[in-house]
Design a protein around this motif. Structure first.
Motif: not given
Length: 266
Positions: A221-232, A67-79
């Motif tokens: 705030f609350q953010q919900t991500y499909p688990a299989h689409d992301f790397v944190f 499968a294609p690689r997942r989107i990377v989320s960096e929740p500790s980054r500001p903005g």
């Protein structure tokens, strides 16, 4: 171990040991059945589970691929949320924003505590859906005290404009400090509806609060991500970046004396 689980592990190890890349083709169902010594039925169940987990993709009449690689989320980054996401190669992710709802209401006790406001104090609730093409990727809700944010520009938000830029420009609020809690859970009916998930899918849910440089909380705030689409990815203050989200290869330890897996490029 159940037979399909044996096949599941076999495919995962095959991808790691042979350093397969996204788009590389995997052995056929019949070949996997022979390799694992199980029936084709067990292989199909394992492939269903691997597809569901986002590890492989199958194309009818063509084959099975990494499968294609997942989107990377960096929740500790500001903005703003879009500034915390990047593609597998470090490029920006082009997500479109849909304003789902914008209402005034009374917050739950948890929101009131997080925001440091009196119970019953009115708040804005702004819910937005982030899409990659036509595929929903993130469901986000922001709760803002009316005492701090007396008005919002609905047209700006409906056009996909940034809520954080609006808060910074109109009220001078920027997230000088963010506190977050991350959990893996089953999606609620609301999350399944908007993210097009099944009851079998898992989500990563991030709940947090944003504080300005004066220490006043202005956003719960609350953010919900499909688990299989992301790397944190979360880092500290160091700039070494020793652990990259998409650094390939196994994280296993090879016993002393054991042969190194063959490189498929040799």
């Amino acid at each position: 171990m159940l037979r399909y689980q044996h096949v599941y592990d076999l495919v995962v190890n095959l991808i790691q040991d042979q350093n397969l890349r996204p788009g590389d083709q995997l052995p056929s169902t019949a070949e996997l059945a022979e390799m694992a010594g199980v029936s084709v039925i067990s292989v199909r169940r394992a492939l269903d589970e691997l597809t569901h987990r986002g590890k492989i993709v199958r194309h009818q009449g063509v084959g099975t691929f990494v499968a294609p690689r997942r989107i990377v989320s960096e929740p500790s980054r500001p903005g703003a949320l879009l500034q915390t996401l990047r593609g597998p190669s470090g490029d920006d992710v082009q997500l479109e924003t849909e304003l789902v709802s914008m209402v005034v209401g009374i917050p739950s006790d948890q929101h009131a505590t997080a925001l440091g406001i009196e119970p019953g104090s009115p708040v804005w609730e702004v819910t937005r859906l982030r899409r990659l093409g036509s595929t929903p990727k993130v469901l986000e809700t922001a709760v803002l005290p009316l005492s701090l944010v007396p008005s919002l520009d609905e047209a700006h938000l409906a056009a996909g404009g940034s809520l954080y830029e609006l808060l910074a420009d109109r009220y001078g609020y920027t997230d000088d400090f963010v506190e977050q809690a991350i959990e893996v859970d089953e999606p609620t009916a609301w999350e399944r509806q908007h993210l097009l998930l099944s009851a079998k899918d898992n989500v990563v849910r991030i709940r947090g609060v944003s504080l300005g440089d004066d220490g006043v909380a202005f956003d719960s705030f609350q953010q919900t991500y499909p688990a299989h689409d992301f790397v944190f990815y979360v880092s500290g203050t160091s700039r070494q970046r020793l652990v990259e989200p998409h650094r390939d290869g196994s994280w296993a330890v090879r016993p002393l004396g054991a042969p190194r897996p063959a490189d498929p490029s040799d």
